[in-house]
Design an enzyme around this catalytic site. Structure first.
Site: not given
Ligand code: 13P
Length: 254
Positions: A9, A11, A97, A99, A169, A175, A214
């Site tokens: 992803n 982003k 997601h 976010e 997740e 992150g 992560s």
């Molecule tokens: P990270 O791997 O940067 O923690 O992000 C995970 C994520 O949100 C994947 O959709």
């Protein structure tokens, strides 16, 4: 029994040139044998879907979008429909997601409409669920995850189970560099599998449940060996071809 699936992803990262060089780097790092062992996806921002799609055509790397709107067409300024994604060659689409839930007010009801619209367009939804830190501390992990999974799948018809992917997740692991231990993740994955059995029956065994938060080359091995962890949704480590390909190799047992 379930083929591992690793999806990057991206982003809101990359520009035209770096998106192209990332995807070219990924293709260089993947042997045909690895492509046979692992399903691989990349989810660039909407605007780079066409250029990435052109590069990966005919390769084992499949295209994913990061979001979708549920209507087919019409006066919905700024939105993108499942048919537009299909038109660009998307196999998968991430929905719900954290976010999007946190910054854009996405609800389980929205996620549910998106799942239905994607399935109708023959695009595999990657439905993201996961608790926030305070919800974990309050002992509400199963309650939160259950509401999200049941909400997303409300009156959704699943036939083979392969047309659906769930991504667990935990928000506190995204992150932050704080990966869930394989045992913590497996506990929730196995719970999600039991929820799926309740809602869609035996085909729950065919649904891939990815872990996200992560994931890095040095922690994927412990996660992927868990019985209900079928792959990973990778953020930061998917932005470099080297680390992304390394994760894929470990998932493919190579
Ligand atoms: P990270 O791997 O940067 O923690 O992000 C995970 C994520 O949100 C994947 O959709």
């Amino acid at each position: 029994m379930r083929r591992p699936f690793i999806c990057g992803n991206w982003k809101m990262n990359k520009d035209r040139e770096s998106a192209l060089s990332l995807v070219r780097g990924i293709l260089l790092g993947i042997t045909p044998e690895l492509g046979e062992r692992v399903d691989i996806g990349v989810a660039p921002p909407f605007v780079y879907l066409p250029i990435v799609s052109a590069v990966i055509e005919g390769t084992p790397v499949k295209l994913s979008a990061q979001d979708v709107f549920w209507e087919k067409e019409g006066a919905f300024t700024g939105e993108v429909s499942p048919y537009m994604l299909k038109d660009l060659g998307c196999t998968y689409c991430i929905v719900g997601h954290s976010e999007r839930r946190i910054y854009f007010g996405e609800t389980d009801e929205h996620v549910n409409k998106k799942v239905k619209a994607l399935l109708e367009a023959c695009i595999t939804p990657i439905v993201c669920v996961g608790e926030k830190l305070e919800e974990r501390e309050e002992g509400r992990v199963f309650e939160v995850v259950s509401q999200q999974v049941k909400g997303a799948l409300n009156s959704v018809e699943i036939s083979s189970g392969e047309e659906l992917v769930i991504a667990y997740e935990p928000v506190w692991a995204i992150g932050t560099g704080k990966v869930a231990t394989p045992e913590i993740a497996q506990e929730v994955h196995s719970y999600i599998r039991s929820l799926l059995k309740e809602t869609i029956g035996d085909v729950a065994e065919k649904v891939r449940i990815l872990y996200g938060g992560s994931v890095k080359p040095d922690n994927i091995a412990g996660l992927i060996e868990q019985p209900d962890i079928d792959g990973a949704l990778v953020g930061g480590a998917s932005l470099k071809a080297e680390s992304f390909c390394e994760i894929i190799k470990v998932a493919g047992g190579m």
